[in-house]
Design a protein around this motif. Structure first.
Motif, PDB file in Angstrom:
ATOM      1  N   THR A   1       0.826  -1.204   0.000  1.00 40.21           N
ATOM      2  CA  THR A   1       0.000   0.000   0.000  1.00 40.21           C
ATOM      3  C   THR A   1       0.861   1.254   0.000  1.00 40.21           C
ATOM      4  O   THR A   1       0.569   2.219  -0.705  1.00 40.21           O
ATOM      5  CB  THR A   1      -0.931  -0.001   1.223  1.00 40.21           C
ATOM      6  OG1 THR A   1      -1.660  -1.226   1.252  1.00 40.21           O
ATOM      7  CG2 THR A   1      -1.906   1.150   1.174  1.00 40.21           C
ATOM      8  N   LYS A   2       1.942   1.247   0.770  1.00 42.07           N
ATOM      9  CA  LYS A   2       2.849   2.393   0.790  1.00 42.07           C
ATOM     10  C   LYS A   2       3.497   2.604  -0.571  1.00 42.07           C
ATOM     11  O   LYS A   2       3.626   3.735  -1.042  1.00 42.07           O
ATOM     12  CB  LYS A   2       3.937   2.193   1.845  1.00 42.07           C
ATOM     13  CG  LYS A   2       3.457   2.365   3.259  1.00 42.07           C
ATOM     14  CD  LYS A   2       4.601   2.175   4.229  1.00 42.07           C
ATOM     15  CE  LYS A   2       4.150   2.253   5.656  1.00 42.07           C
ATOM     16  NZ  LYS A   2       5.232   2.015   6.604  1.00 42.07           N
TER      17      LYS A   2
ATOM     18  N   PHE B   1       0.878   3.985  -3.008  1.00 40.73           N
ATOM     19  CA  PHE B   1       0.583   5.390  -2.718  1.00 40.73           C
ATOM     20  C   PHE B   1       1.747   6.286  -3.108  1.00 40.73           C
ATOM     21  O   PHE B   1       1.541   7.390  -3.616  1.00 40.73           O
ATOM     22  CB  PHE B   1       0.235   5.557  -1.233  1.00 40.73           C
ATOM     23  CG  PHE B   1      -0.330   6.894  -0.906  1.00 40.73           C
ATOM     24  CD1 PHE B   1      -1.583   7.255  -1.367  1.00 40.73           C
ATOM     25  CD2 PHE B   1       0.381   7.795  -0.145  1.00 40.73           C
ATOM     26  CE1 PHE B   1      -2.116   8.497  -1.078  1.00 40.73           C
ATOM     27  CE2 PHE B   1      -0.137   9.034   0.149  1.00 40.73           C
ATOM     28  CZ  PHE B   1      -1.395   9.388  -0.324  1.00 40.73           C
TER      29      PHE B   1
ATOM     30  N   CYS C   1       1.505   9.316  -5.767  1.00 39.78           N
ATOM     31  CA  CYS C   1       1.939  10.689  -5.457  1.00 39.78           C
ATOM     32  C   CYS C   1       2.943  11.198  -6.490  1.00 39.78           C
ATOM     33  O   CYS C   1       2.870  12.339  -6.928  1.00 39.78           O
ATOM     34  CB  CYS C   1       2.547  10.754  -4.060  1.00 39.78           C
ATOM     35  SG  CYS C   1       1.364  10.540  -2.732  1.00 39.78           S
TER      36      CYS C   1
ATOM     37  N   PHE D   1      -5.438   9.703  -0.542  1.00 40.19           N
ATOM     38  CA  PHE D   1      -5.197   9.267   0.829  1.00 40.19           C
ATOM     39  C   PHE D   1      -6.515   9.123   1.590  1.00 40.19           C
ATOM     40  O   PHE D   1      -6.670   8.210   2.406  1.00 40.19           O
ATOM     41  CB  PHE D   1      -4.268  10.251   1.538  1.00 40.19           C
ATOM     42  CG  PHE D   1      -3.855   9.800   2.910  1.00 40.19           C
ATOM     43  CD1 PHE D   1      -3.072   8.679   3.077  1.00 40.19           C
ATOM     44  CD2 PHE D   1      -4.281  10.486   4.027  1.00 40.19           C
ATOM     45  CE1 PHE D   1      -2.700   8.256   4.336  1.00 40.19           C
ATOM     46  CE2 PHE D   1      -3.916  10.081   5.290  1.00 40.19           C
ATOM     47  CZ  PHE D   1      -3.122   8.952   5.447  1.00 40.19           C
TER      48      PHE D   1
ATOM     49  N   VAL E   1      -8.067   5.814   0.654  1.00 38.94           N
ATOM     50  CA  VAL E   1      -7.374   4.727   1.349  1.00 38.94           C
ATOM     51  C   VAL E   1      -7.819   4.656   2.810  1.00 38.94           C
ATOM     52  O   VAL E   1      -8.087   3.573   3.336  1.00 38.94           O
ATOM     53  CB  VAL E   1      -5.836   4.896   1.248  1.00 38.94           C
ATOM     54  CG1 VAL E   1      -5.115   3.937   2.173  1.00 38.94           C
ATOM     55  CG2 VAL E   1      -5.377   4.696  -0.181  1.00 38.94           C
ATOM     56  N   GLN E   2      -7.921   5.805   3.477  1.00 38.62           N
ATOM     57  CA  GLN E   2      -8.352   5.823   4.877  1.00 38.62           C
ATOM     58  C   GLN E   2      -9.773   5.301   5.042  1.00 38.62           C
ATOM     59  O   GLN E   2     -10.044   4.532   5.962  1.00 38.62           O
ATOM     60  CB  GLN E   2      -8.275   7.237   5.442  1.00 38.62           C
ATOM     61  CG  GLN E   2      -6.944   7.582   6.029  1.00 38.62           C
ATOM     62  CD  GLN E   2      -7.014   8.896   6.794  1.00 38.62           C
ATOM     63  OE1 GLN E   2      -7.707   9.823   6.392  1.00 38.62           O
ATOM     64  NE2 GLN E   2      -6.299   8.961   7.881  1.00 38.62           N
TER      65      GLN E   2
ATOM     66  N   THR F   1     -10.719  13.975   5.256  1.00 39.08           N
ATOM     67  CA  THR F   1      -9.611  14.093   4.303  1.00 39.08           C
ATOM     68  C   THR F   1     -10.130  14.078   2.878  1.00 39.08           C
ATOM     69  O   THR F   1      -9.656  14.830   2.015  1.00 39.08           O
ATOM     70  CB  THR F   1      -8.600  12.957   4.519  1.00 39.08           C
ATOM     71  OG1 THR F   1      -8.185  12.944   5.879  1.00 39.08           O
ATOM     72  CG2 THR F   1      -7.381  13.111   3.623  1.00 39.08           C
TER      73      THR F   1
END
Length: 102
Positions: A8-9, A12, A16, A60, A63-64, A83
């Protein structure tokens, strides 16, 4: 708040980088003889950067919200929706200002 896993990181981070790259390399500010054109080009460039930041916040927020639905965490869900709403407002800041100004 739940930690993000490595995939996931990575996803993302790639998202970005693509959004910022699109914002930075699709607009340019050229110095011409007309100062109004220079100011307009600079304004478009800055609003492109603001739009890129808004799109990153939007991603983001999605994702949250997704992680909060999976873990049944209402506080994380509220933060995710906040967000998400902030990302929408920042993404469309130029259009909102144009509507206000007229």
């Amino acid at each position: 708040m739940r930690k993000l896993n490595k995939n996931t990181k990575l996803a993302f981070s790639i998202y970005c980088a693509l959004v910022m790259g699109a914002a930075l390399f699709t607009t340019s500010v050229y110095a011409t003889n007309d100062p109004v054109t220079v100011v307009n080009n600079l304004s478009d460039f800055i609003f492109g950067l603001i739009r890129a930041i808004g799109m990153i916040l939007l991603g983001f927020g999605v994702v949250q919200v997704g992680l909060s639905l999976k873990s049944h965490d209402p506080s994380q869900r509220a933060n995710g929706f906040m967000t998400l709403a902030g990302g929408i407002i920042i993404t469309f800041a130029k259009e909102i200002l144009n509507i206000i100004v007229g």
